[in-house]
Design an enzyme around this catalytic site. Structure first.
Site, PDB file in Angstrom:
ATOM      1  N   TRP A  19      -5.925   0.658   7.045  1.00  0.00           N
ATOM      2  CA  TRP A  19      -5.753   0.690   5.567  1.00  0.00           C
ATOM      3  C   TRP A  19      -7.246   0.038   5.120  1.00  0.00           C
ATOM      4  O   TRP A  19      -7.152  -0.953   4.273  1.00  0.00           O
ATOM      5  CB  TRP A  19      -4.757  -0.428   5.083  1.00  0.00           C
ATOM      6  CG  TRP A  19      -3.454  -0.230   5.746  1.00  0.00           C
ATOM      7  CD1 TRP A  19      -2.792  -1.100   6.284  1.00  0.00           C
ATOM      8  CD2 TRP A  19      -2.445   0.951   5.889  1.00  0.00           C
ATOM      9  NE1 TRP A  19      -1.501  -0.652   6.726  1.00  0.00           N
ATOM     10  CE2 TRP A  19      -1.367   0.842   6.553  1.00  0.00           C
ATOM     11  CE3 TRP A  19      -2.918   2.558   5.430  1.00  0.00           C
ATOM     12  CZ2 TRP A  19      -0.559   1.808   6.723  1.00  0.00           C
ATOM     13  CZ3 TRP A  19      -2.104   3.394   5.753  1.00  0.00           C
ATOM     14  CH2 TRP A  19      -0.755   3.103   6.257  1.00  0.00           C
ATOM     15  N   ARG A  29      -6.257 -10.777  -7.039  1.00  0.00           N
ATOM     16  CA  ARG A  29      -4.692 -10.375  -7.435  1.00  0.00           C
ATOM     17  C   ARG A  29      -4.745 -10.224  -9.140  1.00  0.00           C
ATOM     18  O   ARG A  29      -3.874  -9.525  -9.559  1.00  0.00           O
ATOM     19  CB  ARG A  29      -3.503 -11.165  -6.878  1.00  0.00           C
ATOM     20  CG  ARG A  29      -3.276 -10.793  -5.582  1.00  0.00           C
ATOM     21  CD  ARG A  29      -2.410 -12.048  -5.053  1.00  0.00           C
ATOM     22  NE  ARG A  29      -2.030 -11.677  -3.651  1.00  0.00           N
ATOM     23  CZ  ARG A  29      -2.259 -12.665  -2.838  1.00  0.00           C
ATOM     24  NH1 ARG A  29      -2.144 -14.023  -3.025  1.00  0.00           N
ATOM     25  NH2 ARG A  29      -1.938 -12.330  -1.356  1.00  0.00           N
ATOM     26  N   GLU A  86      -2.443  -5.298  -1.125  1.00  0.00           N
ATOM     27  CA  GLU A  86      -2.778  -6.692  -1.722  1.00  0.00           C
ATOM     28  C   GLU A  86      -1.597  -7.681  -1.543  1.00  0.00           C
ATOM     29  O   GLU A  86      -1.764  -8.706  -2.321  1.00  0.00           O
ATOM     30  CB  GLU A  86      -3.379  -6.553  -3.317  1.00  0.00           C
ATOM     31  CG  GLU A  86      -4.604  -5.862  -3.379  1.00  0.00           C
ATOM     32  CD  GLU A  86      -6.005  -6.270  -2.687  1.00  0.00           C
ATOM     33  OE1 GLU A  86      -6.281  -7.317  -2.630  1.00  0.00           O
ATOM     34  OE2 GLU A  86      -6.659  -5.656  -2.215  1.00  0.00           O
ATOM     35  N   GLY A  87      -0.777  -7.467  -0.670  1.00  0.00           N
ATOM     36  CA  GLY A  87       0.366  -8.357  -0.317  1.00  0.00           C
ATOM     37  C   GLY A  87       1.342  -7.604  -1.372  1.00  0.00           C
ATOM     38  O   GLY A  87       1.555  -7.747  -2.394  1.00  0.00           O
ATOM     39  N   GLU A  90       7.239  -8.966  -1.844  1.00  0.00           N
ATOM     40  CA  GLU A  90       8.194 -10.056  -0.945  1.00  0.00           C
ATOM     41  C   GLU A  90       7.170 -11.101  -0.588  1.00  0.00           C
ATOM     42  O   GLU A  90       7.591 -12.243  -0.476  1.00  0.00           O
ATOM     43  CB  GLU A  90       8.811  -9.357   0.348  1.00  0.00           C
ATOM     44  CG  GLU A  90       9.787  -8.481  -0.037  1.00  0.00           C
ATOM     45  CD  GLU A  90       9.388  -7.202  -0.551  1.00  0.00           C
ATOM     46  OE1 GLU A  90       8.109  -6.743  -0.421  1.00  0.00           O
ATOM     47  OE2 GLU A  90      10.133  -6.508  -1.132  1.00  0.00           O
ATOM     48  N   GLY A 137      -0.133  -6.581   8.391  1.00  0.00           N
ATOM     49  CA  GLY A 137      -1.371  -6.709   7.073  1.00  0.00           C
ATOM     50  C   GLY A 137      -0.505  -7.976   6.418  1.00  0.00           C
ATOM     51  O   GLY A 137      -1.746  -8.703   5.870  1.00  0.00           O
ATOM     52  N   PRO A 174      -2.859  -2.262  12.596  1.00  0.00           N
ATOM     53  CA  PRO A 174      -1.933  -1.558  13.005  1.00  0.00           C
ATOM     54  C   PRO A 174      -0.554  -2.624  13.464  1.00  0.00           C
ATOM     55  O   PRO A 174       0.408  -2.267  13.039  1.00  0.00           O
ATOM     56  CB  PRO A 174      -2.163  -0.975  14.288  1.00  0.00           C
ATOM     57  CG  PRO A 174      -3.507  -0.647  14.192  1.00  0.00           C
ATOM     58  CD  PRO A 174      -3.901  -1.825  13.588  1.00  0.00           C
ATOM     59  N   GLN A 195      19.116   6.051 -29.427  1.00  0.00           N
ATOM     60  CA  GLN A 195      18.936   4.701 -28.917  1.00  0.00           C
ATOM     61  C   GLN A 195      18.648   4.659 -27.329  1.00  0.00           C
ATOM     62  O   GLN A 195      17.905   3.854 -26.968  1.00  0.00           O
ATOM     63  CB  GLN A 195      20.457   3.940 -29.170  1.00  0.00           C
ATOM     64  CG  GLN A 195      20.467   2.551 -28.533  1.00  0.00           C
ATOM     65  CD  GLN A 195      21.873   1.873 -28.878  1.00  0.00           C
ATOM     66  OE1 GLN A 195      22.894   2.619 -28.312  1.00  0.00           O
ATOM     67  NE2 GLN A 195      21.992   1.218 -29.586  1.00  0.00           N
ATOM     68  N   GLN A 225      10.891   9.866 -17.380  1.00  0.00           N
ATOM     69  CA  GLN A 225      12.231  10.213 -17.970  1.00  0.00           C
ATOM     70  C   GLN A 225      12.173  10.623 -19.306  1.00  0.00           C
ATOM     71  O   GLN A 225      12.859  11.607 -19.790  1.00  0.00           O
ATOM     72  CB  GLN A 225      13.340   9.022 -17.699  1.00  0.00           C
ATOM     73  CG  GLN A 225      14.507   9.236 -17.901  1.00  0.00           C
ATOM     74  CD  GLN A 225      15.147   9.942 -16.828  1.00  0.00           C
ATOM     75  OE1 GLN A 225      14.496  10.269 -15.307  1.00  0.00           O
ATOM     76  NE2 GLN A 225      16.055  10.684 -16.766  1.00  0.00           N
TER      77      GLN A 225
END
Lengths: 388, 142
Positions: free
Chosen positions: A162, A247, A367-368, A371, A136, A133, A283, A340
């Site tokens: 998590w 990753r 997983e990070g 940032e 992470g 908490p 287009q 969209q």
């Protein structure tokens, strides 16, 4: 770098692609749009097929009986496996085998006997317990769960957050502070049986994706000293290695969803007529499709470049962070554009786009977060060590 | 956590529009307000919670009077629900699937088994996990 596929890779990819399209996608028509598991009979049948293909438990190293799939091929497979509704968080509904947490290969023979081998055989399941908490992204500082030595045991108190799958797991690899004076060298990995007194799943945490995660508490939980995984104080390095390697397939799975969404949008743009012309002639739509293609190809090159370095045992932390950043953010943009293009239909649960949209948003954090990936890369560029 | 709402008694004369057409989860209880079924109104539930509750409770007379198109309307209900369900409570929830799993898991942990109608229900459910502790409602005997 030459990423021309070998004949063997081409065959494997074609087989996996066919499996997803012919076996997995048709089954999803009968499942709830948010389902993340197959019925037992379907699962057993498909696991048998995967074993026949020679790809069951493909993340298990050859010396442990795995099929020996190299990192580049594994990345290509990950891109294929996620190309269905539940594919991002439940690729092929797990019928290719989930394998043990990778850190277990660093275990002792006794630990391997008790946890690794049963996990490879699919008899036991483990979870990964790092975040708390208190945070992470910066586990070296955020971990407050404490273990205090008591003879041949450690007494663990604290909370974890998590932890996906902890409620159904038999054991977990949890990262705990054993020495508060040593920063990241004070963190140790323990294997914890989930039936240990003091272990509690406090709550199932509902999130954006179809599958919940958990919050755990440990209260005077006694764990034998022999359950330390790796070395005392060596937990952070273990976790870091795992995170860097994970990753790459994590990125490729995002790409797979983007590829499938993009294919759907291309088909839709060709058939949907508005104001007397197919969408594909506009287009505005063409540019969205081009931008999708750019995001997908950029992400794929980054993921394959990271996998290639990993395969050659070269440093790949920068590249895996770059792949994670490009693929998670790029795939999010792709699915957003596809929604969209589909208009109202893209918002509905009749199509998988809304599920991917929700789940891909999490991928920019899990997983990070983006940032942190930038921080990792900046450290490499500036050649600075992270704080201890 | 359980659905924190009071039980409501089904009123066959009340207008159905009072129930939400949204996705969510619901519980059915017998005359003693014991949970007999934990259900979900998912993406494929026509009319959402309204349709699911109506399907369980409504009488043939009302079915004939109202123009419902729920694909399971008129099917015999699960034995533990038919004629036994009297109360209901619900929660509108877009994450209906994982919330449904949460309610099933909590019930199984607290009572050692699923509600009777869920045991009869042919609808597949995912593997349920463990909390390793019982809730206050269970330990206080409520």
């Amino acid at each position: 770098m030459d990423f021309e596929l070998s004949d063997e890779q081409r065959l494997i990819i074609q087989g996996v692609r066919r499996f997803i399209r012919e076996e997995i996608r048709p089954l999803e028509a009968g499942l709830d749009p948010d389902a993340y598991q197959l019925q037992a009979r379907d699962r057993e049948r498909l696991v048998a097929m995967v074993k026949e293909m020679g790809l069951y438990q493909m993340d298990v190293p050859v010396e442990y009986g795995g099929p020996g799939v190299d990192a580049v091929t594994r990345t290509l497979i990950a891109e294929e496996l996620s190309q269905h509704r539940a594919g991002l968080y439940a690729p092929a509904y797990g019928v290719f085998g989930s394998g043990p947490p990778a850190q277990l290969y660093a275990g002792t023979e006794v630990q391997k006997e008790r946890y690794l081998w049963p996990s490879i055989r699919g008899e036991k399941h483990g979870f990964f317990g790092l975040s708390e908490p208190s945070g992470g992204s910066d586990p070296a500082r955020a971990i407050q769960t404490r273990a205090i030595r008591d003879g041949d045991e450690w007494v663990i108190n604290g909370r974890k957050l998590w932890n996906s799958g902890a409620d159904t797991a038999d054991y977990g690899v949890v990262y705990v502070r054993t020495d508060p004076t040593k920063g990241r060298q004070g963190i140790t990995a323990f294997i914890v049986d989930t039936d240990t007194p003091g272990f509690r799943v406090e709550r199932l945490v509902q999130v954006l994706r179809a599958h919940y995660t958990t919050e755990l508490s440990f209260t005077d939980m006694h764990v034998p000293h022999e359950n330390i995984l790796g070395e005392e104080g060596g937990g952070f390095a273990l976790a870091n290695d795992y995170l860097s390697a994970n990753r790459i397939p994590y990125s490729a799975a995002c790409l797979g969803v983007a590829v499938y969404a993009h294919e759907m949008a291309v088909e839709w743009a060709k058939q949907r007529v508005t104001f007397g012309e197919p969408l594909a002639n506009r287009q505005a739509i063409q540019w969205m499709l081009v931008d999708n293609e750019i995001d997908i190809r950029t992400g794929r090159w980054a993921a394959l470049a990271a996998a290639d370095l990993a395969e050659r045992h070269r440093p790949f932390r920068f590249e895996s962070s770059m792949a994670k950043l490009l693929c998670t953010e790029g795939a999010g943009r792709v699915v957003d554009r596809c929604m969209q293009i589909f208009g109202g239909l893209g918002m509905s649960k009749d199509l998988p786009l809304e599920r991917w949209y929700r789940e891909l948003r999490i991928r920019r954090i899990g997983e990070g977060p983006s940032e942190v990936q930038r921080i990792v890369m900046a450290r490499d560029i500036l050649n600075v060590r992270s704080g201890s | 956590m359980p659905i924190r709402k009071p039980w409501l008694e089904w009123d066959d004369a009340a207008p159905t529009k009072g129930l939400p057409g949204a996705m969510g989860v619901y519980e059915l209880a017998d005359a003693e307000q014991r949970v007999i079924y934990i259900g979900k109104a998912g993406a494929r539930s026509p009319f959402g919670l309204r349709g699911e509750l109506f399907r369980h409770f409504s009488t043939p007379e009302r079915l004939a009077r109202e123009n419902w198109t729920h694909p399971r309307m008129g099917e015999p209900d699960l034995p533990s629900i038919a004629g036994r369900a009297r109360y209901y409570r619900f929660e509108v929830n877009h994450m209906y699937y994982s919330r449904w799993v949460e309610l099933l898991t909590r019930h199984q942990e607290d009572r050692g088994t699923l509600p009777p109608a869920n045991l009869e229900d042919p609808e597949p459910r995912p593997r349920l996990g463990r909390y390793h502790w019982k809730s206050e409602e269970a330990t206080s005997g409520l």
